[in-house]
Design a protein around this motif. Sequence first.
Motif, short mmCIF file in Angstrom:
data_model
loop_
_atom_site.label_atom_id
_atom_site.label_comp_id
_atom_site.label_asym_id
_atom_site.label_seq_id
_atom_site.Cartn_x
_atom_site.Cartn_y
_atom_site.Cartn_z
N ILE A 42 8.93 9.23 -2.76
CA ILE A 42 9.50 8.96 -1.43
C ILE A 42 8.66 9.62 -0.34
CG2 ILE A 42 11.49 9.40 0.07
CD1 ILE A 42 13.24 9.03 -2.46
N PHE A 43 8.26 10.86 -0.58
CA PHE A 43 7.41 11.57 0.36
C PHE A 43 6.09 10.83 0.55
CE2 PHE A 43 4.23 14.84 1.30
CZ PHE A 43 4.82 15.47 2.39
N GLY A 44 5.48 10.39 -0.54
CA GLY A 44 4.22 9.65 -0.46
C GLY A 44 4.38 8.30 0.22
N PHE A 45 5.52 7.65 0.03
CA PHE A 45 5.78 6.37 0.67
C PHE A 45 5.75 6.49 2.18
CE2 PHE A 45 8.77 3.30 2.51
CZ PHE A 45 8.24 2.12 2.04
N PHE A 46 6.44 7.49 2.71
CA PHE A 46 6.50 7.63 4.16
C PHE A 46 5.24 8.26 4.75
CE2 PHE A 46 11.05 7.05 3.42
CZ PHE A 46 11.27 6.05 4.33
N THR A 51 0.83 -1.21 0.00
CA THR A 51 0.00 0.00 0.00
C THR A 51 0.87 1.25 0.00
OG1 THR A 51 -1.69 -1.20 1.22
CG2 THR A 51 -1.86 1.19 1.22
N ARG A 52 1.95 1.22 0.74
CA ARG A 52 2.85 2.37 0.76
C ARG A 52 3.49 2.62 -0.61
NH1 ARG A 52 4.69 4.52 5.67
NH2 ARG A 52 3.79 3.50 7.47
N ILE A 53 3.90 1.56 -1.28
CA ILE A 53 4.52 1.71 -2.60
C ILE A 53 3.51 2.26 -3.60
CG2 ILE A 53 5.50 0.44 -4.54
CD1 ILE A 53 6.89 -1.36 -2.47
N ILE A 54 2.30 1.70 -3.61
CA ILE A 54 1.27 2.18 -4.54
C ILE A 54 0.91 3.62 -4.25
CG2 ILE A 54 -1.14 1.87 -5.21
CD1 ILE A 54 -0.68 -1.15 -4.85
N GLY A 113 2.77 5.91 -2.76
CA GLY A 113 3.90 6.76 -3.11
C GLY A 113 4.01 6.99 -4.60
N LEU A 114 3.87 5.93 -5.40
CA LEU A 114 3.97 6.09 -6.85
C LEU A 114 2.80 6.90 -7.40
CD1 LEU A 114 5.20 2.55 -7.91
CD2 LEU A 114 6.51 4.67 -7.84
N LEU A 115 1.61 6.67 -6.87
CA LEU A 115 0.46 7.44 -7.32
C LEU A 115 0.59 8.91 -6.96
CD1 LEU A 115 -2.31 7.14 -8.67
CD2 LEU A 115 -3.27 6.85 -6.39
N MET A 116 1.03 9.19 -5.75
CA MET A 116 1.22 10.58 -5.34
C MET A 116 2.33 11.24 -6.17
SD MET A 116 2.17 12.03 -1.61
CE MET A 116 2.50 13.75 -1.36
N GLY A 117 3.41 10.52 -6.41
CA GLY A 117 4.49 11.06 -7.23
C GLY A 117 4.04 11.36 -8.65
N PHE A 118 3.27 10.45 -9.24
CA PHE A 118 2.80 10.65 -10.60
C PHE A 118 1.84 11.83 -10.69
CE2 PHE A 118 -0.41 9.79 -13.87
CZ PHE A 118 0.39 9.83 -14.99
N LEU A 119 0.86 11.88 -9.79
CA LEU A 119 -0.12 12.96 -9.84
C LEU A 119 0.51 14.33 -9.59
CD1 LEU A 119 -3.16 11.27 -8.08
CD2 LEU A 119 -2.83 11.70 -10.51
N ASN A 120 1.42 14.41 -8.64
CA ASN A 120 2.10 15.67 -8.38
C ASN A 120 2.96 16.10 -9.57
OD1 ASN A 120 1.26 16.56 -5.83
ND2 ASN A 120 2.49 14.99 -4.87
#
Length: 74
Positions: free
Chosen positions: A60-64, A18-21, A23-30
């Motif tokens: 990385i920000f979204g992951f944590f 869940t953290r990886i998904i 983080g990647l989703l937040m990174g992509f959208l941002n």
Amino acid sequence: MSAFLKKLTDFKAVNLKTRIITGLLMGFLNTVVVYLSDVVFDWSDLNFDYYGFYFLWMSIFGFFFAGVMVRKNF
């Protein structure tokens, strides 16, 4: 404050997948929002390395911060 910091690193509350998904989703959208705002408002298209670096740090920000953003363990 310590409860907030515990949520950032508590992998039992929010698992790794869940953290990886998140983080990647937040990174992509941002990154998409930053790209569109650069193109529309500045009329500038920065290089791929800028957006890649931005995507990496937002992921990385979204992951944590998934422990704070996601309330339920999937």
